[in-house]
Design a protein around this motif. Structure first.
Motif, PDB file in Angstrom:
ATOM      1  N   GLY A   5     -38.733  87.024  51.625  1.00 19.58           N
ATOM      2  CA  GLY A   5     -37.861  88.186  51.567  1.00 19.58           C
ATOM      3  C   GLY A   5     -37.166  88.474  52.878  1.00 19.58           C
ATOM      4  N   TYR A   6     -37.505  87.727  53.921  1.00 16.32           N
ATOM      5  CA  TYR A   6     -36.864  87.934  55.208  1.00 16.32           C
ATOM      6  C   TYR A   6     -36.049  86.700  55.572  1.00 16.32           C
ATOM      7  CZ  TYR A   6     -40.166  91.761  55.404  1.00 16.32           C
ATOM      8  OH  TYR A   6     -40.869  92.894  55.106  1.00 16.32           O
ATOM      9  N   GLU A 257     -37.286  93.769  45.906  1.00 18.49           N
ATOM     10  CA  GLU A 257     -38.428  94.595  45.471  1.00 18.49           C
ATOM     11  C   GLU A 257     -38.820  95.615  46.534  1.00 18.49           C
ATOM     12  OE1 GLU A 257     -40.311  90.993  42.732  1.00 18.49           O
ATOM     13  OE2 GLU A 257     -41.209  91.506  44.651  1.00 18.49           O
ATOM     14  N   ILE A 258     -38.803  95.201  47.786  1.00 19.15           N
ATOM     15  CA  ILE A 258     -39.134  96.118  48.885  1.00 19.15           C
ATOM     16  C   ILE A 258     -38.154  97.285  48.906  1.00 19.15           C
ATOM     17  CG2 ILE A 258     -39.165  96.334  51.404  1.00 19.15           C
ATOM     18  CD1 ILE A 258     -40.284  93.458  51.488  1.00 19.15           C
ATOM     19  N   ALA A 259     -36.881  96.983  48.693  1.00 20.59           N
ATOM     20  CA  ALA A 259     -35.856  98.041  48.675  1.00 20.59           C
ATOM     21  C   ALA A 259     -36.073  99.002  47.509  1.00 20.59           C
ATOM     22  CB  ALA A 259     -34.465  97.417  48.592  1.00 20.59           C
ATOM     23  N   LEU A 260     -36.353  98.462  46.329  1.00 23.92           N
ATOM     24  CA  LEU A 260     -36.540  99.310  45.147  1.00 23.92           C
ATOM     25  C   LEU A 260     -37.758 100.218  45.297  1.00 23.92           C
ATOM     26  CD1 LEU A 260     -35.769  96.723  42.304  1.00 23.92           C
ATOM     27  CD2 LEU A 260     -34.314  98.622  43.044  1.00 23.92           C
ATOM     28  N   ARG A 261     -38.826  99.688  45.891  1.00 25.32           N
ATOM     29  CA  ARG A 261     -40.051 100.481  46.037  1.00 25.32           C
ATOM     30  C   ARG A 261     -39.888 101.640  47.016  1.00 25.32           C
ATOM     31  NH1 ARG A 261     -42.845  95.200  46.608  1.00 25.32           N
ATOM     32  NH2 ARG A 261     -43.405  94.503  44.507  1.00 25.32           N
ATOM     33  N   GLN A 262     -38.833 101.620  47.804  1.00 22.97           N
ATOM     34  CA  GLN A 262     -38.584 102.728  48.717  1.00 22.97           C
ATOM     35  C   GLN A 262     -38.061 103.961  47.987  1.00 22.97           C
ATOM     36  OE1 GLN A 262     -36.441 101.627  52.393  1.00 22.97           O
ATOM     37  NE2 GLN A 262     -36.975  99.506  51.968  1.00 22.97           N
ATOM     38  N   HIS A 263     -37.578 103.762  46.751  1.00 24.92           N
ATOM     39  CA  HIS A 263     -37.123 104.909  45.957  1.00 24.92           C
ATOM     40  C   HIS A 263     -38.340 105.757  45.584  1.00 24.92           C
ATOM     41  CE1 HIS A 263     -35.604 107.226  42.565  1.00 24.92           C
ATOM     42  NE2 HIS A 263     -34.374 106.950  42.990  1.00 24.92           N
ATOM     43  N   PRO A 264     -38.269 107.071  45.782  1.00 23.35           N
ATOM     44  CA  PRO A 264     -39.440 107.914  45.525  1.00 23.35           C
ATOM     45  C   PRO A 264     -39.931 107.920  44.083  1.00 23.35           C
ATOM     46  CG  PRO A 264     -37.468 109.248  45.910  1.00 23.35           C
ATOM     47  CD  PRO A 264     -37.118 107.845  46.287  1.00 23.35           C
ATOM     48  N   GLY A 265     -39.068 107.546  43.133  1.00 21.51           N
ATOM     49  CA  GLY A 265     -39.471 107.545  41.727  1.00 21.51           C
ATOM     50  C   GLY A 265     -39.947 106.197  41.218  1.00 21.51           C
ATOM     51  N   VAL A 284     -32.003  90.813  38.236  1.00 24.18           N
ATOM     52  CA  VAL A 284     -32.476  91.810  37.269  1.00 24.18           C
ATOM     53  C   VAL A 284     -33.837  92.316  37.733  1.00 24.18           C
ATOM     54  CG1 VAL A 284     -33.124  92.231  34.859  1.00 24.18           C
ATOM     55  CG2 VAL A 284     -31.219  90.709  35.386  1.00 24.18           C
ATOM     56  N   ALA A 285     -34.081  93.611  37.570  1.00 24.60           N
ATOM     57  CA  ALA A 285     -35.345  94.201  38.012  1.00 24.60           C
ATOM     58  C   ALA A 285     -36.076  94.868  36.860  1.00 24.60           C
ATOM     59  CB  ALA A 285     -35.083  95.227  39.115  1.00 24.60           C
ATOM     60  N   ALA A 286     -37.384  94.787  36.924  1.00 28.00           N
ATOM     61  CA  ALA A 286     -38.254  95.578  36.049  1.00 28.00           C
ATOM     62  C   ALA A 286     -38.992  96.547  36.963  1.00 28.00           C
ATOM     63  CB  ALA A 286     -39.240  94.684  35.310  1.00 28.00           C
ATOM     64  N   ILE A 287     -38.945  97.838  36.628  1.00 28.34           N
ATOM     65  CA  ILE A 287     -39.598  98.827  37.491  1.00 28.34           C
ATOM     66  C   ILE A 287     -40.627  99.629  36.705  1.00 28.34           C
ATOM     67  CG2 ILE A 287     -37.622  99.031  39.050  1.00 28.34           C
ATOM     68  CD1 ILE A 287     -36.984 101.735  37.689  1.00 28.34           C
ATOM     69  N   VAL A 288     -41.659 100.053  37.407  1.00 30.84           N
ATOM     70  CA  VAL A 288     -42.645 100.986  36.868  1.00 30.84           C
ATOM     71  C   VAL A 288     -42.390 102.326  37.539  1.00 30.84           C
ATOM     72  CG1 VAL A 288     -45.084 101.544  36.637  1.00 30.84           C
ATOM     73  CG2 VAL A 288     -44.330  99.152  36.505  1.00 30.84           C
ATOM     74  N   VAL A 289     -42.164 103.357  36.729  1.00 30.73           N
ATOM     75  CA  VAL A 289     -41.818 104.673  37.264  1.00 30.73           C
ATOM     76  C   VAL A 289     -43.076 105.392  37.747  1.00 30.73           C
ATOM     77  CG1 VAL A 289     -40.835 106.928  36.656  1.00 30.73           C
ATOM     78  CG2 VAL A 289     -39.789 104.830  35.790  1.00 30.73           C
ATOM     79  N   LEU A 308     -29.233  97.223  50.444  1.00 27.54           N
ATOM     80  CA  LEU A 308     -29.014  95.792  50.260  1.00 27.54           C
ATOM     81  C   LEU A 308     -27.538  95.413  50.309  1.00 27.54           C
ATOM     82  CD1 LEU A 308     -31.389  95.415  47.185  1.00 27.54           C
ATOM     83  CD2 LEU A 308     -31.901  94.603  49.503  1.00 27.54           C
ATOM     84  N   THR A 309     -27.287  94.154  50.646  1.00 26.41           N
ATOM     85  CA  THR A 309     -25.956  93.580  50.475  1.00 26.41           C
ATOM     86  C   THR A 309     -25.602  93.623  48.990  1.00 26.41           C
ATOM     87  OG1 THR A 309     -26.422  92.096  52.307  1.00 26.41           O
ATOM     88  CG2 THR A 309     -24.564  91.509  50.891  1.00 26.41           C
TER      89      THR A 309
END
Length: 347
Positions: A5-6, A257-265, A284-289, A308-309
């Motif tokens: 991821g880096y 994934e790291i970026a998405l997990r920063q969202h508080p929800g 495409v992402a799958a998220i758990v709220v 993200l870019t």
């Protein structure tokens, strides 16, 4: 982008780049020096655009036509004045250019060679493109670590559709057991492609341990699973790495994934590539709220856009109850991908 991821720096020497340009010249001997016209519709910060649009073109003494971005109308306007001789592209660009040319009645004649890379080239695109241009549209293959071109289909009638062709001059390949890369697989069997040649990099900048992991006795591990037929043509069948290739660009799932997990929800996220008609794969992402959260997926996309870019932002986000994980808690992306494909098809 690396699988962690880096981003990693692939150290390419001037010699690597000059040799890759020379290998490309040897592959297209009928493209004349000094009179050819090369279109730069690919970004030069990408290894593919750097070599085929810049170093190759300059070494050919070509007229290099620079475009700020790919715009089919702009390209066709230039086609009327300075038709392209050599055109490096990716399949979505070939598709959009062909459609625009047919709609506007602009000829693509004079394009002797169009070379496609970064993602699989559909055969159903090759036939009409070649009919419109009167030249060849062939597929090549490479990696940033290899300056980047390793192989290409011959610019001749003996090219083989669905393959990435043959190694460039001076390039050697082997197909090995991914679990034991010192052992070659049987002829025609699938295995990991390892390569060596003068265009292969010396290692990752400042990362000796990562460098050591990708070299085996001087051979570079590509991370791609291939088969080689009796004539030596290479076919890509799978990737060991979980990189997503969208529009010719690499996207590391972990970074998204790291970026998405920063969202508080968002409690958890898994990112995969799903087949796309236009860009090879789409992110495409799958998220758990998070418990008690009320999350709007478009708001999550906007949030990711601030980190993200643009090409790394998921095109679609699915909300799921849970993500499949291994016994050690690692998300099983392949299972996520299979589930999203079924969900996407309405099963």
């Amino acid at each position: 982008s690396g699988t962690t991821g880096y981003p990693k720096g692939a150290t390419l020497t001037h010699l690597n780049l000059l040799i890759n340009a020379a290998q490309a010249r040897a592959w297209v001997p009928d493209v004349e020096r000094g009179t050819s016209v090369v279109y730069a519709v690919l970004p030069m910060f990408h290894a593919y655009g750097l070599t085929l649009c810049l170093t190759f073109a300059m070494s050919m003494g070509a007229r290099l036509v620079l475009f700020p971005k790919f715009d089919p109308d702009m390209v066709l306007a230039v086609m009327k004045k300075h038709p392209a001789t050599f055109l490096p592209l990716v399949p979505p660009i070939a598709d959009r250019l062909l459609k625009a040319a047919l709609e506007q009645g602009v000829s693509l004649k004079g394009t002797e060679v169009a070379i496609s890379g970064a993602m699989a080239l559909p055969h159903e695109l090759v036939v009409p493109f070649e009919a419109a241009s009167g030249g060849y549209l062939v597929e090549g293959y490479g990696l940033s670590e290899c300056s980047p071109v390793l192989m290409a289909n011959p610019v001749a009638e003996n090219r083989v559709a669905g393959t990435v062709g043959l190694p460039l001059p001076g390039t050697e390949l082997r197909v090995v057991d991914p679990e034991n890369p010192t052992v070659d697989v049987a002829a025609g069997a699938p295995g990991e492609l390892i390569v060596r040649g003068p265009q292969v990099f010396s290692g990752y900048y400042g990362k000796p341990e990562e460098t050591e992991r990708v070299f085996v006795d001087g051979w570079f591990r590509t991370g791609d699973i291939v088969t080689v037929d009796e004539k030596g043509f290479v076919r890509i069948v799978d990737r060991i790495k979980e990189l997503i290739i969208t529009g010719g660009f690499n996207v590391a799932p972990t970074e998204v994934e790291i970026a998405l997990r920063q969202h508080p929800g968002v409690e958890d996220a898994a990112v995969v590539g799903l087949p796309s008609e236009h860009s090879g794969e789409e992110v495409v992402a799958a998220i758990v709220v998070s418990p008690g959260a009320d999350v709007d997926v478009e708001a999550v996309r906007e949030f990711a856009r601030g980190i993200l870019t643009a090409y790394k932002v998921p095109r679609r986000i699915f909300v799921v109850d849970e993500l499949p994980k291994s016994l050690i808690g690692k998300v099983l992306r392949r299972q996520v991908r299979d589930a999203l494909i079924r969900l996407n098809s309405g099963e």
